[in-house]
Design a protein around this motif. Sequence first.
Motif, PDB file in Angstrom:
ATOM      1  N   UNK A 127       0.813  -1.216   0.000  1.00  0.00           N
ATOM      2  CA  UNK A 127       0.000   0.000   0.000  1.00  0.00           C
ATOM      3  C   UNK A 127       0.853   1.274   0.000  1.00  0.00           C
ATOM      4  N   UNK A 128       2.001   1.232   0.645  1.00  0.00           N
ATOM      5  CA  UNK A 128       2.854   2.421   0.753  1.00  0.00           C
ATOM      6  C   UNK A 128       3.342   2.834  -0.639  1.00  0.00           C
ATOM      7  N   UNK A 129       3.360   4.143  -0.927  1.00  0.00           N
ATOM      8  CA  UNK A 129       3.650   4.599  -2.295  1.00  0.00           C
ATOM      9  C   UNK A 129       5.056   4.292  -2.791  1.00  0.00           C
ATOM     10  N   UNK A 130       6.020   4.058  -1.877  1.00  0.00           N
ATOM     11  CA  UNK A 130       7.390   3.782  -2.323  1.00  0.00           C
ATOM     12  C   UNK A 130       7.787   2.326  -2.102  1.00  0.00           C
ATOM     13  N   UNK A 131       6.811   1.471  -1.838  1.00  0.00           N
ATOM     14  CA  UNK A 131       7.139   0.089  -1.484  1.00  0.00           C
ATOM     15  C   UNK A 131       7.783  -0.659  -2.659  1.00  0.00           C
ATOM     16  N   UNK A 132       7.201  -0.544  -3.849  1.00  0.00           N
ATOM     17  CA  UNK A 132       7.778  -1.239  -5.004  1.00  0.00           C
ATOM     18  C   UNK A 132       9.132  -0.634  -5.369  1.00  0.00           C
ATOM     19  N   UNK A 133       9.263   0.663  -5.215  1.00  0.00           N
ATOM     20  CA  UNK A 133      10.536   1.349  -5.498  1.00  0.00           C
ATOM     21  C   UNK A 133      11.669   0.698  -4.712  1.00  0.00           C
ATOM     22  N   UNK A 184       3.886   6.637  -6.315  1.00  0.00           N
ATOM     23  CA  UNK A 184       4.324   8.018  -6.433  1.00  0.00           C
ATOM     24  C   UNK A 184       4.633   8.362  -7.888  1.00  0.00           C
ATOM     25  N   UNK A 185       4.603   9.658  -8.190  1.00  0.00           N
ATOM     26  CA  UNK A 185       4.838  10.169  -9.529  1.00  0.00           C
ATOM     27  C   UNK A 185       3.940   9.478 -10.551  1.00  0.00           C
ATOM     28  N   UNK A 186       2.658   9.446 -10.246  1.00  0.00           N
ATOM     29  CA  UNK A 186       1.681   8.887 -11.173  1.00  0.00           C
ATOM     30  C   UNK A 186       1.878   7.416 -11.461  1.00  0.00           C
ATOM     31  N   UNK A 188       4.739   6.012 -11.690  1.00  0.00           N
ATOM     32  CA  UNK A 188       6.048   5.790 -12.316  1.00  0.00           C
ATOM     33  C   UNK A 188       7.049   5.124 -11.404  1.00  0.00           C
ATOM     34  N   UNK A 189       6.936   5.387 -10.103  1.00  0.00           N
ATOM     35  CA  UNK A 189       7.879   4.772  -9.159  1.00  0.00           C
ATOM     36  C   UNK A 189       7.589   3.290  -8.962  1.00  0.00           C
ATOM     37  N   UNK A 190       6.424   2.828  -9.379  1.00  0.00           N
ATOM     38  CA  UNK A 190       6.145   1.394  -9.393  1.00  0.00           C
ATOM     39  C   UNK A 190       6.594   0.763 -10.707  1.00  0.00           C
ATOM     40  N   UNK A 191       6.234   1.412 -11.808  1.00  0.00           N
ATOM     41  CA  UNK A 191       6.521   0.861 -13.128  1.00  0.00           C
ATOM     42  C   UNK A 191       8.024   0.788 -13.392  1.00  0.00           C
ATOM     43  N   UNK A 192       8.822   1.590 -12.680  1.00  0.00           N
ATOM     44  CA  UNK A 192      10.276   1.551 -12.860  1.00  0.00           C
ATOM     45  C   UNK A 192      10.858   0.162 -12.630  1.00  0.00           C
ATOM     46  N   UNK A 193      10.187  -0.661 -11.838  1.00  0.00           N
ATOM     47  CA  UNK A 193      10.712  -1.991 -11.526  1.00  0.00           C
ATOM     48  C   UNK A 193      10.715  -2.920 -12.737  1.00  0.00           C
ATOM     49  N   UNK A 194      10.040  -2.554 -13.820  1.00  0.00           N
ATOM     50  CA  UNK A 194       9.941  -3.446 -14.969  1.00  0.00           C
ATOM     51  C   UNK A 194      11.303  -3.827 -15.535  1.00  0.00           C
ATOM     52  N   UNK A 195      12.282  -2.898 -15.469  1.00  0.00           N
ATOM     53  CA  UNK A 195      13.585  -3.253 -16.040  1.00  0.00           C
ATOM     54  C   UNK A 195      14.214  -4.443 -15.320  1.00  0.00           C
ATOM     55  N   UNK A 196      14.054  -4.494 -13.990  1.00  0.00           N
ATOM     56  CA  UNK A 196      14.655  -5.600 -13.245  1.00  0.00           C
ATOM     57  C   UNK A 196      13.812  -6.874 -13.344  1.00  0.00           C
ATOM     58  N   UNK A 197      12.490  -6.739 -13.468  1.00  0.00           N
ATOM     59  CA  UNK A 197      11.671  -7.930 -13.699  1.00  0.00           C
ATOM     60  C   UNK A 197      12.024  -8.545 -15.047  1.00  0.00           C
ATOM     61  N   UNK A 198      12.265  -7.696 -16.044  1.00  0.00           N
ATOM     62  CA  UNK A 198      12.687  -8.214 -17.351  1.00  0.00           C
ATOM     63  C   UNK A 198      14.072  -8.834 -17.272  1.00  0.00           C
ATOM     64  N   UNK A 199      14.943  -8.204 -16.528  1.00  0.00           N
ATOM     65  CA  UNK A 199      16.302  -8.731 -16.356  1.00  0.00           C
ATOM     66  C   UNK A 199      16.290 -10.085 -15.651  1.00  0.00           C
ATOM     67  N   UNK A 200      15.307 -10.277 -14.794  1.00  0.00           N
ATOM     68  CA  UNK A 200      15.190 -11.515 -14.028  1.00  0.00           C
ATOM     69  C   UNK A 200      14.644 -12.672 -14.860  1.00  0.00           C
ATOM     70  N   UNK A 233       7.525  12.633 -24.881  1.00  0.00           N
ATOM     71  CA  UNK A 233       7.751  12.176 -23.510  1.00  0.00           C
ATOM     72  C   UNK A 233       6.690  12.690 -22.564  1.00  0.00           C
ATOM     73  N   UNK A 234       6.400  11.923 -21.544  1.00  0.00           N
ATOM     74  CA  UNK A 234       5.519  12.354 -20.479  1.00  0.00           C
ATOM     75  C   UNK A 234       6.245  13.414 -19.656  1.00  0.00           C
ATOM     76  N   UNK A 235       5.657  14.599 -19.515  1.00  0.00           N
ATOM     77  CA  UNK A 235       6.314  15.691 -18.796  1.00  0.00           C
ATOM     78  C   UNK A 235       6.101  15.499 -17.301  1.00  0.00           C
ATOM     79  N   UNK A 236       6.954  14.701 -16.744  1.00  0.00           N
ATOM     80  CA  UNK A 236       6.873  14.344 -15.334  1.00  0.00           C
ATOM     81  C   UNK A 236       8.290  14.327 -14.776  1.00  0.00           C
ATOM     82  N   UNK A 237       8.517  13.510 -13.803  1.00  0.00           N
ATOM     83  CA  UNK A 237       9.809  13.388 -13.134  1.00  0.00           C
ATOM     84  C   UNK A 237      10.819  12.775 -14.102  1.00  0.00           C
TER      85      UNK A 237
END
Length: 578
Positions: A127-133, A184-186, A188-200, A233-237
């Motif tokens: 539930x916490x916004x930075x948990x997946x990060x 967090x950041x719409x 984006x801080x969750x979706x960032x994990x995709x690179x490591x899931x793909x790497x795995x 690009x998405x104008x975000x972080x």
Amino acid sequence: MALTCLILCTIAAASSGSAVVPLSPRQVTLEGSLGRRHERNIDYLLHLHEQHGPMMIQAFAQRGQRDPERPWDGEYAGKWLDAAALSAASGSRQAFASLVRSFANQLAATQEPDGYMGIEPAPRRGRAPWDIWNHWYAITGFLTCAQELDAPALIDPARRAANWLVEHYGPTPGSDDDRFFRGAWGGGCNVAVLDQLARLLPFTDNDPRLLHFIQAAARHYPPFDRMRRIRQPNLSHAYVVTAGLGGLVEFARYSADYDDLPWIQDVWTVLHDRHLFPSGSLGFNESLTDAPTTDMADGKLQETCATVEWILLSHRLYCATGQPRYADAIERAAFNALPAAQSLDGMQWTYFTPFRYRKRYFEGPTRCCYWSGPRGIARLPTFLYTLDAEGLRVDLYEYSTATIELKGTSITIRQRPDLSGGVISIDLRIPTPRSFTLKLRLAPWMNKPELHLNARPIHPEMAGGYLVLNRHWQPGDALELRFAAAVQTHRLGDGSLLAQFGPWILAVDEQDNPDLDLDSVRLPASLVVQPLGSDAGGRLRFTAELLVASISRRVTLITYADAGQTNHRFRAAFPSTP
């Protein structure tokens, strides 16, 4: 499956089509100015471990007791482990690898029985916004340590953490329950994990649940869908946007599904052409905006985290496509924005790096760029050389030696460049004659390139941004690439100007010109730069005639990367000449 086999499978997947495969840090000895930066980065990583090692582990070991005001504290351990494992793989410090493995095992020991690898107490997990990060970086560190330091047991905590994410954030994204997109950041801080899931993926025998989760997230995340449609690009972080795009490229490389690459490349081009500073980084106060790039005194420009993720995105695209424009972008950041954020002794980092007047280094242990910057420096050896289907490429020019196995033969290549003098010497050491292709990247700052083989001029093919030499090489062959180092001027959106000589953005520093009023300096219409060599501190210096209060005056310049040390004021962006 043995770790070595898995790595080979990963390389094979990444090298399909026109892709290139970077050499491992263990294959490259980096010297020169970037080599000094790399070694000092190891000093800094050791310092971080000594000063903050317990804090990094305690964020996980004491989940119910940690400060709730610092929800991203879990990123530091994984970032440190990623940078430290890459650095230890270079082999310059034998005891360092043992320390890194020990830290990784301590981190793995904090994992919950169900695979949870965040820092939240039980009621806040999922539930916490930075948990997946925080999971993202823990998985990153485990995988890098497993691959670079031959520690296959660390694949297991990474796999278990990924399983926890899939279990707790299902149903898969795109359904009515889209919790995965609510960080967090719409999101984006969750979706960032995709690179490591793909790497795995290769280490899970392409687990169908994990594969489907990545595919669904890539297809249904709203900002991805918008960028896919409008090619903007998405104008975000900036940090988060580039990380998310990097995850899509990572998945494309390992799945050999390149359908998304065309629009990602279009978005990268917009980022490069409209948002990137000439130094190779991007962002105002961490974010992408519609505003043009502009100079700001002591401004919050070029967040170091964004610099590193931009480099990683560019490197992934280079590995996926083999297109040298991505290597050009890596070079620009590697010689400018990235080292500009690092102090010369390697022991401090900036959060933002302005073009004038002072660099302000972080204070305190809980700062993201403290741990992000070292990840970029640790990767420098991997940016110099790549393998493609035809042979070996030289992508960055720096003092270095690399050894590879190519067509059944051990080949050693050694670079001795004088970039400011316009000469790059390259020696090949092979035990017996061998046929293969060597490609030398033609950097945008090289004018009138000429190539000599064994002291005789040759005229190789120029193709795709490279000098291409397909020949039967002999033991002792020596190349010399000669060129004129171009002087370039870059104009920001506010009209201010930056000067570039060779790969370096140049700056005026009060340390070298103590009586100079920085605000009175302008660039002349025609700039001629002469190299002066390095000073006792290793700073590369130049001289040029600049306009000072409208009068021509000879001034000492240094690289932007080395400017602003020991609290001296500097200037790399100059007002337009009236």
